[in-house]
Write a protein that holds these residues in place. Structure first.
Motif, short mmCIF file in Angstrom:
data_model
loop_
_atom_site.label_atom_id
_atom_site.label_comp_id
_atom_site.label_asym_id
_atom_site.label_seq_id
_atom_site.Cartn_x
_atom_site.Cartn_y
_atom_site.Cartn_z
N LEU A 33 22.13 23.50 0.08
CA LEU A 33 21.59 24.33 0.59
C LEU A 33 20.27 24.80 -0.12
O LEU A 33 19.32 23.47 0.46
CB LEU A 33 21.75 25.71 0.08
N GLN A 36 19.22 20.39 0.90
CA GLN A 36 19.01 19.89 2.37
C GLN A 36 17.73 21.56 2.57
O GLN A 36 16.37 20.87 3.06
CB GLN A 36 19.67 20.19 3.14
N ASP A 37 17.81 22.49 2.27
CA ASP A 37 17.27 23.79 2.67
C ASP A 37 16.14 24.17 1.64
O ASP A 37 15.31 24.22 2.28
CB ASP A 37 17.80 25.09 3.33
N GLY A 39 15.15 20.90 0.25
CA GLY A 39 14.39 20.60 0.35
C GLY A 39 13.36 19.96 1.15
O GLY A 39 12.73 18.94 1.27
N SER A 40 13.54 21.38 2.22
CA SER A 40 12.17 21.04 3.23
C SER A 40 11.74 21.38 3.30
O SER A 40 10.08 20.74 3.74
CB SER A 40 12.91 22.25 4.38
N CYS A 41 10.72 22.73 2.00
CA CYS A 41 9.56 22.33 1.32
C CYS A 41 9.48 21.81 0.02
O CYS A 41 8.02 21.37 -0.50
CB CYS A 41 9.20 23.71 1.37
N GLY A 43 11.54 19.04 -1.08
CA GLY A 43 11.43 17.08 -0.77
C GLY A 43 13.16 17.94 -1.68
O GLY A 43 13.60 18.27 -2.37
N LEU A 44 13.58 16.89 -0.71
CA LEU A 44 14.81 15.85 -2.14
C LEU A 44 15.03 15.55 -2.91
O LEU A 44 16.28 15.97 -3.53
CB LEU A 44 15.53 14.91 -0.89
N THR A 45 14.41 15.42 -3.12
CA THR A 45 14.01 15.22 -4.72
C THR A 45 13.24 15.91 -5.80
O THR A 45 12.71 15.43 -6.54
CB THR A 45 13.29 13.11 -5.31
N GLY A 48 8.56 18.33 -5.05
CA GLY A 48 8.04 18.90 -3.90
C GLY A 48 7.15 18.67 -2.66
O GLY A 48 7.59 17.16 -2.45
N GLY A 49 6.42 19.37 -1.90
CA GLY A 49 6.02 19.19 -0.46
C GLY A 49 4.75 20.50 -0.52
O GLY A 49 4.23 20.90 -0.93
N LEU A 50 5.03 21.24 0.43
CA LEU A 50 4.58 22.16 0.55
C LEU A 50 4.34 23.15 -0.13
O LEU A 50 3.72 23.68 -0.53
CB LEU A 50 4.44 22.83 2.63
N GLY A 51 5.89 23.00 -0.72
CA GLY A 51 6.22 23.99 -1.80
C GLY A 51 6.09 22.94 -3.00
O GLY A 51 5.79 21.92 -3.16
N ARG B 46 18.58 11.59 6.62
CA ARG B 46 17.28 11.88 5.32
C ARG B 46 17.37 12.45 4.28
O ARG B 46 17.06 11.83 3.36
CB ARG B 46 16.53 13.03 6.39
N SER B 72 13.33 13.39 3.36
CA SER B 72 13.55 14.33 3.49
C SER B 72 12.23 14.66 4.63
O SER B 72 10.87 13.69 3.98
CB SER B 72 13.46 15.79 2.68
N ARG B 90 8.94 11.48 2.85
CA ARG B 90 8.23 12.74 2.04
C ARG B 90 7.73 11.24 0.76
O ARG B 90 6.57 12.59 0.03
CB ARG B 90 9.27 13.18 0.92
N ASN B 113 2.78 12.26 -1.71
CA ASN B 113 3.44 12.99 -1.41
C ASN B 113 2.94 13.46 0.13
O ASN B 113 1.72 13.89 0.36
CB ASN B 113 3.73 14.30 -1.92
N TYR B 131 -0.13 15.20 1.02
CA TYR B 131 -0.45 16.95 -0.08
C TYR B 131 -0.87 16.29 -0.77
O TYR B 131 -1.37 16.99 -1.95
CB TYR B 131 1.36 17.32 -0.01
N LYS B 155 -3.80 20.39 0.90
CA LYS B 155 -2.96 19.81 1.18
C LYS B 155 -3.08 19.89 2.98
O LYS B 155 -3.82 20.74 3.87
CB LYS B 155 -1.47 20.95 1.09
N ARG B 356 22.60 17.78 11.78
CA ARG B 356 22.50 17.51 10.34
C ARG B 356 24.22 17.67 9.58
O ARG B 356 24.48 16.84 8.75
CB ARG B 356 21.47 18.56 9.39
#
Lengths: 105, 394
Positions: A33, A36-37, A39-41, A43-45, A48-51, B46, B72, B90, B113, B131, B155, B356
């Motif tokens: 979780l 993958q989930d 990680g949606s926001c 990042g898998l690593t 960060g991203g939107l989050g 991914r 991702s 990403r 990012n 971002y 962003k 997935r």
């Protein structure tokens, strides 16, 4: 002093109990979780991203209970949703400790 | 020689004919590729930073391209000749891959990012929305050298190509949409402010006229008429939540040009279990369809007769098919755990679905819903067929 001792005793009980309450099978699913989930926001690593970034360094040794609180109740005004409908408090604390202890993959 | 395996008789016949023509007309060029790319595609794996190369006609994987970093939330666009793909990772990686040779041609890490990209209408420029640092960077498609840097201080999301060597994108933090015109020697930027709170994604219609940004921070979307002399943001579907409490959003919806189904747009409602139908001429709501969960992708089958919808975690094992005339759900599929993406073949005969957590892509007949095949892939997300090369906004 008695109060502090009682608090410490509670903390000591809370720590191991939290870990014991998560079965190995559930731990695998929670790790999935996070990857993958979350990680949606984030990042898998977890960079960060939107989050925001969730690497160990980014979290900087924050209180796991505070992190668990954010996981459970979200951050109003941001895109971070409350996960309380999907996760127990024990599971949220497991994730918080996982984020603080496990290096990102 | 993975490319040889799926060669069918028509290709061999084609090759023979080509060879005869070549003998008659011109010297055979040794580097002439063996196959065309028109029915090929790429699937993002991914978790492993790789792409599976697939053949639509064979419904089979024909190779894998590795070494693309953190994929991702990755997406990609195609060069006009459908030979190269530009992959947006990403981790800020921009990778040019050769589908025929199944190799990485070049890779640059252009930001910290990233969230997506677009290719200009003339195929010369590829733009990436970032971002961190927030903004858009534009690169030459031949060399991947940077030709423009457009910092936004926010962003940056919802990046699409628009006719006339333009890119349109939105600012999550600032609530703005910018139009960058790169037809001249210097980028010309038009900034539209106050479009709404937290635009999360954007789409452009296939005619290049209408840009629509979805808003996360408030009920409603915003449209911009790019044919107008002075484009301005206009609110559409305001207050679609009608005071109902928004459910927790565990996965942001996505907007793309396939939202146009005939003469209606079909749009995901944020934080609600429903899709919204809007008249494409007057932009008024015409219907809404209650759905299994919160929609992530609502994709019109080419032709627009049905719309296929997948859903956010934790209800993401299901797809619903909605009739665009009656707005009724006509079919439901349960492909498996974590259905992340769908892609139609160019004329809408088949739909490919990434599942997935089953490490699998399923192929369905889009008319009968019969399952036609499966392709193994590791944590597959986006599926991209090369026909996208010739569509505005994809």
């Amino acid at each position: 002093m008695a109060r502090i001792a009682a608090f410490l005793a509670l903390m000591l009980m809370a720590g191991p109990a939290a870990a014991d309450d998560i079965s190995p099978d559930r731990a695998v699913r929670l790790e999935h979780l996070v990857l993958q989930d979350c990680g949606s926001c984030h990042g898998l690593t977890r960079k960060g991203g939107l989050g925001s970034p969730l690497t160990r360094e980014a979290l900087g040794g924050a209180d796991p209970h505070a992190i668990a609180g954010i996981i459970l109740d979200g951050l109003p005004g941001t895109a971070m949703p409350p996960w309380r409908p999907l996760l127990t408090e024990t599971e949220a604390l497991w994730i918080a400790n996982y984020l603080l202890e496990e290096p990102a993959k | 020689m993975t490319l040889i395996a799926p060669l069918s008789r028509r290709v061999v016949v084609g090759l023979a004919a080509t060879a005869m023509l070549a003998l008659a007309a011109a010297p055979v060029r040794a580097e002439t590729p063996c196959c065309a790319t028109g029915d090929l595609g790429l699937i993002v794996e991914r978790a492993t930073g790789s792409l599976v190369v697939v053949d639509q006609s064979e419904r089979a994987a024909i190779g894998r391209i590795e070494g693309l970093g953190d994929l991702s939330h990755a997406s990609l666009v195609y060069s006009p000749d459908e030979r190269y793909a530009f992959v947006f990772g990403r981790d800020g990686g921009l990778t040019k891959v050769d589908i025929l040779a199944q190799t990485v041609v070049k890779r640059v890490v252009q930001a910290g990012n990233s969230i997506g990209g677009a290719i200009s209408d003339d195929g010369r420029l590829v733009a990436v929305s970032n971002y961190e640092p927030g903004g858009v960077r534009v690169f030459d498609t031949d060399t991947l050298d940077m030709v423009a840097d457009i910092p936004t201080g926010s962003k940056t999301v919802g990046l699409v190509d628009a006719p006339g060597r333009r890119f349109v994108f939105s600012l999550w933090d600032a609530g703005e949409t910018w139009i960058a015109d790169l037809s001249g020697p210097m980028p010309k930027i038009t900034k539209l402010t106050g479009i709404g709170t937290n635009p999360y994604d954007g789409l452009i219609t296939g005619d290049g006229r209408t840009y629509i940004a979805g808003l996360f921070g408030e009920d409603g979307l915003v449209r911009i008429d790019l044919w107008a002399e002075e484009p301005e943001p206009r609110r559409i579907l305001p207050h679609y939540g009608r005071g109902r409490e928004k459910l927790p959003v565990y996965k942001m919806p996505h907007l793309e040009g396939w939202a146009l189904a005939g003469d209606q747009f079909v749009l995901p409602a944020v934080g609600q279990h429903e899709v919204l139908w809007m008249d494409a001429r007057d932009f008024r709501e015409v219907a809404r369809t209650p759905t299994h969960g919160q929609p992530v992708f609502a994709m019109a089958r080419p032709g627009g007769r049905q719309v296929w919808v997948n859903f956010a975690h934790p209800l993401n094992d299901t797809i619903q098919v909605i009739d665009s005339q009656s707005h009724e759900i006509v079919h439901e599929l349960k492909p498996g755990p974590a259905v992340l993406h769908m892609e139609f073949t160019a004329r809408g005969t088949e739909v490919w679905v990434s599942v997935r957590d089953a490490d699998r892509v399923d192929v369905y007949d889009a008319a009968t819903f019969e399952k036609l095949g499966e392709i193994a892939a590791k944590s597959p997300s986006g599926i991209f067929f090369t026909a996208r090369a010739h569509k505005i906004g994809l």
